[in-house]
Design an enzyme around this catalytic site. Structure first.
Site, PDB file in Angstrom:
ATOM      1  N   TYR A 151       0.732  -1.053  -0.142  1.00 29.98           N
ATOM      2  CA  TYR A 151      -0.027   0.075   0.084  1.00 29.98           C
ATOM      3  C   TYR A 151       0.772   1.201   0.272  1.00 29.98           C
ATOM      4  CZ  TYR A 151      -3.879   3.210   1.669  1.00 29.98           C
ATOM      5  OH  TYR A 151      -4.660   4.285   1.516  1.00 29.98           O
ATOM      6  N   GLU A 153       4.282   1.754  -0.427  1.00 27.29           N
ATOM      7  CA  GLU A 153       5.129   2.191  -1.913  1.00 27.29           C
ATOM      8  C   GLU A 153       4.147   2.209  -3.073  1.00 27.29           C
ATOM      9  OE1 GLU A 153       7.891   3.008  -1.232  1.00 27.29           O
ATOM     10  OE2 GLU A 153       9.091   1.920   0.203  1.00 27.29           O
ATOM     11  N   ASN A 180      -6.381   9.605   8.018  1.00 26.82           N
ATOM     12  CA  ASN A 180      -7.568   8.648   8.735  1.00 26.82           C
ATOM     13  C   ASN A 180      -8.739   9.509   8.772  1.00 26.82           C
ATOM     14  OD1 ASN A 180      -4.863   7.698   9.961  1.00 26.82           O
ATOM     15  ND2 ASN A 180      -6.186   6.146  10.476  1.00 26.82           N
ATOM     16  N   ARG A 192     -10.611  -1.474  10.176  1.00 26.14           N
ATOM     17  CA  ARG A 192     -10.044   0.174  10.573  1.00 26.14           C
ATOM     18  C   ARG A 192     -10.764   0.324  11.764  1.00 26.14           C
ATOM     19  NH1 ARG A 192     -10.335   3.673   4.930  1.00 26.14           N
ATOM     20  NH2 ARG A 192     -11.912   2.067   4.417  1.00 26.14           N
ATOM     21  N   VAL A 194     -12.074   2.573  13.635  1.00 22.54           N
ATOM     22  CA  VAL A 194     -13.211   3.475  13.958  1.00 22.54           C
ATOM     23  C   VAL A 194     -14.516   2.291  13.904  1.00 22.54           C
ATOM     24  CG1 VAL A 194     -15.009   5.154  13.539  1.00 22.54           C
ATOM     25  CG2 VAL A 194     -12.482   5.775  13.723  1.00 22.54           C
ATOM     26  N   ASN A 196     -14.206  -0.820  13.601  1.00 19.05           N
ATOM     27  CA  ASN A 196     -14.153  -1.992  14.576  1.00 19.05           C
ATOM     28  C   ASN A 196     -14.739  -1.623  15.846  1.00 19.05           C
ATOM     29  OD1 ASN A 196     -12.671  -3.789  12.970  1.00 19.05           O
ATOM     30  ND2 ASN A 196     -11.041  -4.038  14.139  1.00 19.05           N
ATOM     31  N   THR A 214      -1.403   3.374  23.247  1.00 19.16           N
ATOM     32  CA  THR A 214      -0.937   4.837  23.225  1.00 19.16           C
ATOM     33  C   THR A 214      -0.574   5.041  22.051  1.00 19.16           C
ATOM     34  OG1 THR A 214       1.472   4.041  23.576  1.00 19.16           O
ATOM     35  CG2 THR A 214       0.047   4.373  25.675  1.00 19.16           C
ATOM     36  N   THR A 216      -1.092   6.890  18.305  1.00 21.75           N
ATOM     37  CA  THR A 216      -2.024   7.957  18.027  1.00 21.75           C
ATOM     38  C   THR A 216      -2.485   7.992  16.491  1.00 21.75           C
ATOM     39  OG1 THR A 216      -0.496   9.843  17.563  1.00 21.75           O
ATOM     40  CG2 THR A 216      -1.196   9.316  19.747  1.00 21.75           C
ATOM     41  N   ARG A 217      -3.527   8.518  16.321  1.00 22.89           N
ATOM     42  CA  ARG A 217      -4.136   8.825  14.964  1.00 22.89           C
ATOM     43  C   ARG A 217      -4.730  10.149  15.011  1.00 22.89           C
ATOM     44  NH1 ARG A 217      -0.960   5.205  14.316  1.00 22.89           N
ATOM     45  NH2 ARG A 217      -1.258   3.476  13.061  1.00 22.89           N
TER      46      ARG A 217
HETATM   47  P1  NAD Z   1     -12.713   1.549   0.105  1.00 26.83           P
HETATM   48  O1  NAD Z   1     -11.936   0.407   0.367  1.00 26.83           O
HETATM   49  O2  NAD Z   1     -14.006   1.912   0.801  1.00 26.83           O
HETATM   50  O3  NAD Z   1     -12.609   2.233  -1.339  1.00 26.83           O
HETATM   51  C1  NAD Z   1     -12.114   1.735  -2.208  1.00 26.83           C
HETATM   52  C2  NAD Z   1     -12.729   1.712  -3.580  1.00 26.83           C
HETATM   53  O4  NAD Z   1     -11.879   1.012  -4.470  1.00 26.83           O
HETATM   54  C3  NAD Z   1     -13.716   0.230  -3.342  1.00 26.83           C
HETATM   55  O5  NAD Z   1     -14.998   0.626  -3.593  1.00 26.83           O
HETATM   56  C4  NAD Z   1     -13.097  -0.874  -4.128  1.00 26.83           C
HETATM   57  O6  NAD Z   1     -14.186  -1.868  -4.750  1.00 26.83           O
HETATM   58  C5  NAD Z   1     -12.478  -0.131  -5.231  1.00 26.83           C
HETATM   59  N1  NAD Z   1     -11.425  -0.833  -6.131  1.00 26.83           N
HETATM   60  C6  NAD Z   1     -10.208  -1.527  -5.316  1.00 26.83           C
HETATM   61  N2  NAD Z   1      -9.381  -1.846  -6.170  1.00 26.83           N
HETATM   62  C7  NAD Z   1      -9.942  -1.593  -7.485  1.00 26.83           C
HETATM   63  C8  NAD Z   1      -9.449  -1.708  -8.718  1.00 26.83           C
HETATM   64  N3  NAD Z   1      -8.451  -2.577  -9.169  1.00 26.83           N
HETATM   65  N4  NAD Z   1     -10.330  -1.363  -9.911  1.00 26.83           N
HETATM   66  C9  NAD Z   1     -11.559  -0.335  -9.545  1.00 26.83           C
HETATM   67  N5  NAD Z   1     -11.949  -0.330  -8.265  1.00 26.83           N
HETATM   68  C10 NAD Z   1     -11.025  -0.624  -7.162  1.00 26.83           C
HETATM   69  O7  NAD Z   1     -11.721   2.745   0.827  1.00 26.83           O
HETATM   70  P2  NAD Z   1     -11.965   4.408   1.219  1.00 26.83           P
HETATM   71  O8  NAD Z   1     -11.758   4.401   2.499  1.00 26.83           O
HETATM   72  O9  NAD Z   1     -13.287   4.870   0.378  1.00 26.83           O
HETATM   73  O10 NAD Z   1     -10.497   4.744   0.187  1.00 26.83           O
HETATM   74  C11 NAD Z   1     -10.564   5.677  -0.941  1.00 26.83           C
HETATM   75  C12 NAD Z   1      -9.277   6.034  -1.568  1.00 26.83           C
HETATM   76  O11 NAD Z   1      -8.834   7.084  -0.358  1.00 26.83           O
HETATM   77  C13 NAD Z   1      -8.018   4.914  -1.463  1.00 26.83           C
HETATM   78  O12 NAD Z   1      -7.429   5.403  -2.571  1.00 26.83           O
HETATM   79  C14 NAD Z   1      -7.466   4.962  -0.285  1.00 26.83           C
HETATM   80  O13 NAD Z   1      -6.179   4.659  -0.473  1.00 26.83           O
HETATM   81  C15 NAD Z   1      -7.380   6.646  -0.041  1.00 26.83           C
HETATM   82  N6  NAD Z   1      -7.420   6.887   1.255  1.00 26.83           N
HETATM   83  C16 NAD Z   1      -8.403   6.820   2.370  1.00 26.83           C
HETATM   84  C17 NAD Z   1      -8.181   6.941   3.565  1.00 26.83           C
HETATM   85  C18 NAD Z   1      -9.306   6.825   4.830  1.00 26.83           C
HETATM   86  O14 NAD Z   1      -9.025   7.014   5.853  1.00 26.83           O
HETATM   87  N7  NAD Z   1     -10.463   6.204   4.479  1.00 26.83           N
HETATM   88  C19 NAD Z   1      -6.860   7.728   4.080  1.00 26.83           C
HETATM   89  C20 NAD Z   1      -6.044   7.702   2.942  1.00 26.83           C
HETATM   90  C21 NAD Z   1      -6.062   7.657   1.779  1.00 26.83           C
HETATM   91  N1  UDP Z   2      -6.294  -0.570  15.703  1.00 27.43           N
HETATM   92  C1  UDP Z   2      -6.792  -0.969  17.250  1.00 27.43           C
HETATM   93  N2  UDP Z   2      -7.812  -1.950  17.258  1.00 27.43           N
HETATM   94  C2  UDP Z   2      -8.383  -2.483  15.905  1.00 27.43           C
HETATM   95  C3  UDP Z   2      -7.960  -1.980  14.675  1.00 27.43           C
HETATM   96  C4  UDP Z   2      -6.948  -1.139  14.728  1.00 27.43           C
HETATM   97  O1  UDP Z   2      -6.051  -0.869  18.146  1.00 27.43           O
HETATM   98  O2  UDP Z   2      -9.317  -3.082  16.243  1.00 27.43           O
HETATM   99  C5  UDP Z   2      -5.125   0.274  15.704  1.00 27.43           C
HETATM  100  C6  UDP Z   2      -4.098  -0.018  14.656  1.00 27.43           C
HETATM  101  O3  UDP Z   2      -2.970  -0.720  15.175  1.00 27.43           O
HETATM  102  C7  UDP Z   2      -3.590   1.213  14.366  1.00 27.43           C
HETATM  103  C8  UDP Z   2      -4.723   2.217  14.653  1.00 27.43           C
HETATM  104  O4  UDP Z   2      -5.713   1.526  15.446  1.00 27.43           O
HETATM  105  O5  UDP Z   2      -2.486   1.610  15.550  1.00 27.43           O
HETATM  106  C9  UDP Z   2      -5.512   2.956  13.157  1.00 27.43           C
HETATM  107  O6  UDP Z   2      -5.655   1.593  12.674  1.00 27.43           O
HETATM  108  P1  UDP Z   2      -6.606   1.536  11.111  1.00 27.43           P
HETATM  109  O7  UDP Z   2      -6.233   0.484  10.772  1.00 27.43           O
HETATM  110  O8  UDP Z   2      -7.543   2.344  11.221  1.00 27.43           O
HETATM  111  O9  UDP Z   2      -5.587   2.756  10.309  1.00 27.43           O
HETATM  112  P2  UDP Z   2      -3.946   2.714   9.912  1.00 27.43           P
HETATM  113  O10 UDP Z   2      -3.232   2.061  10.844  1.00 27.43           O
HETATM  114  O11 UDP Z   2      -3.861   2.861   8.553  1.00 27.43           O
HETATM  115  O12 UDP Z   2      -3.762   4.306  10.316  1.00 27.43           O
END
Ligand code: NAD
Ligand code: UDP
Ligand code: UDP
Length: 320
Positions: A151, A153, A180, A192, A194, A196, A214, A216-217
């Site tokens: 993810y 890279e 986030n 994720r 929230v 969960n 401890t 943070t996000r």
């Molecule tokens: P999500 O998993 O709900 O949405 C991603 C969507 O992309 C899904 O509908 C999935 O079916 C579709 N998808 C996956 N692979 C695909 C492919 N090869 N071709 C076509 N469709 C494909 O996730 P999200 O939270 O809505 O994230 C949307 C975008 O925002 C992502 O690119 C993610 O990396 C980025 N992003 C989200 C967050 C967050 O906290 N939600 C944070 C950082 C970046």
């Molecule tokens: N996390 C947690 N309990 C869970 C799911 C996630 O404590 O049931 C923690 C996870 O280890 C991370 C933080 O919550 O430290 C945020 O996780 P998430 O998967 O939402 O996003 P990301 O790690 O990509 O920021």
């Protein structure tokens, strides 16, 4: 803002049936645009866009961005990519292909159409950051061979491609580094934090905290985030980003768990589990650039956003 017939655009949203993508489709339609929502439904669902299917300005296309796409649009938001660690680690090779081949195809499409394209990048490009809070100038601290690397890279390489298409052929690009984000339509089992904590609290627990809680996000409510990415797309031509978009208020996972328990009125146990590999210890955006260039500042506090999210999951668990 609403559009006139002349200002109406035809906009491609890849990943449009996902959590963020479906909210983006809603907002663009509200503004009067036409939306082509593309998704392979890997983590997204038709349920997220069900309410849009009768709208004559909305079209759904089931397609995988790792394959070429020939359509005619005025703007592209490239969101397709699984975003939760559980989902992106399920098939890590496909995750890298989605980010990299997906970016190449969508950039190739934008090049042919000479149209603007926005990339949904991520705070994960900073890895486990040694600088806190994170500013856009920071190059990050990413493990290239760990379980999160597909993810992190993949998204870093996509940013490289966006900037090379910009420098080499003058493509108009916008890169958002999203931190986030949470809210209604998160996948209930995407792992994720929230979704969960909320579903665990609503189903009687226990709440799973990874590590000692401890770490943070900073959590941004989806409506604020969608404002930010639309403002970025509509910003001045010389604004390419990367621009951090996230809520700068930082919480530990222990604090988040306690807030969810208080809001749901549930008393349940907390189950401490091992911290996953490469889990960043802290994360908080510096959003000075977004404030200055986009005039964007998130408005929704965690408790308010969590309240809407809890209501959404209550309804989802009730209706199945
Ligand atoms: P999500 O998993 O709900 O949405 C991603 C969507 O992309 C899904 O509908 C999935 O079916 C579709 N998808 C996956 N692979 C695909 C492919 N090869 N071709 C076509 N469709 C494909 O996730 P999200 O939270 O809505 O994230 C949307 C975008 O925002 C992502 O690119 C993610 O990396 C980025 N992003 C989200 C967050 C967050 O906290 N939600 C944070 C950082 C970046
Ligand atoms: N996390 C947690 N309990 C869970 C799911 C996630 O404590 O049931 C923690 C996870 O280890 C991370 C933080 O919550 O430290 C945020 O996780 P998430 O998967 O939402 O996003 P990301 O790690 O990509 O920021
Ligand atoms: N592409 C696409 N739709 C288009 C134009 C291009 O999907 O309308 C894809 C095509 O698969 C190509 C990729 O985008 O491989 C990159 O296009 P570009 O023009 O940059 O490179 P080239 O075609 O020279 O490889």
């Amino acid at each position: 803002m609403t559009t006139t017939y002349d200002s109406r655009k035809r906009i491609l949203v890849t990943g449009g049936a996902g959590f963020l993508g479906s909210h983006l489709c809603d907002r663009l339609l509200e503004q009067g645009h036409e939306v082509l929502c593309l998704d392979n439904l890997f983590t997204g669902s038709k349920r997220n866009i069900e309410h849009l299917l009768g709208n004559t300005r909305f079209e759904f296309l089931r397609h995988d961005v790792t394959f070429p796409l020939y359509v005619e649009v005025d703007e592209i938001y490239n969101l397709a990519c699984p975003a939760s660690p559980v989902h992106y680690q399920h098939d890590p090779i496909q995750t890298t292909k989605t980010s990299v081949h997906g970016a190449i195809n969508m950039l190739g499409l934008a090049k042919r159409l000479k149209c603007k394209i926005l990339q949904a990048s991520t705070s994960e490009v900073y890895g486990d950051p040694a600088i806190h809070p994170q500013r856009e100038e920071y190059w990050g601290n990413v493990n290239p061979i760990g379980i999160r690397s597909c993810y992190d890279e993949g998204k870093r390489c996509a940013e490289t491609l966006f900037f090379d298409y910009h420098r080499q052929i003058g493509l108009q690009i916008k890169v958002a580094r999203i931190f986030n984000t949470y809210g209604p339509r998160m996948h209930p089992s995407d792992g994720r934090v929230v979704s969960n904590f909320v579903t665990q609290a609503l189903t009687g627990g226990p709440i799973t905290i990874f590590g000692d809680g401890t770490q943070t996000r900073s959590f941004c409510y989806v409506d604020d985030l969608i404002d930010g990415i639309i403002k970025l797309m509509n910003s001045e031509d010389d604004v390419t980003g990367p621009v951090n978009l996230g809520n700068p208020v930082e919480f530990s996972m222990n604090e988040l768990a306690n807030t969810v328990l208080r809001l749901t009125g549930v008393e349940t146990s907390i189950d401490y589990k091992p911290l996953p590999d490469d889990d960043p210890k802290q994360r908080r955006p510096d959003i000075t650039l977004a404030k200055n260039v986009l005039g964007w500042n998130p408005q929704i506090q965690l408790e308010e956003g969590l309240h809407s999210t809890v209501c959404y999951f209550q309804e989802l668990l009730r209706t199945g």
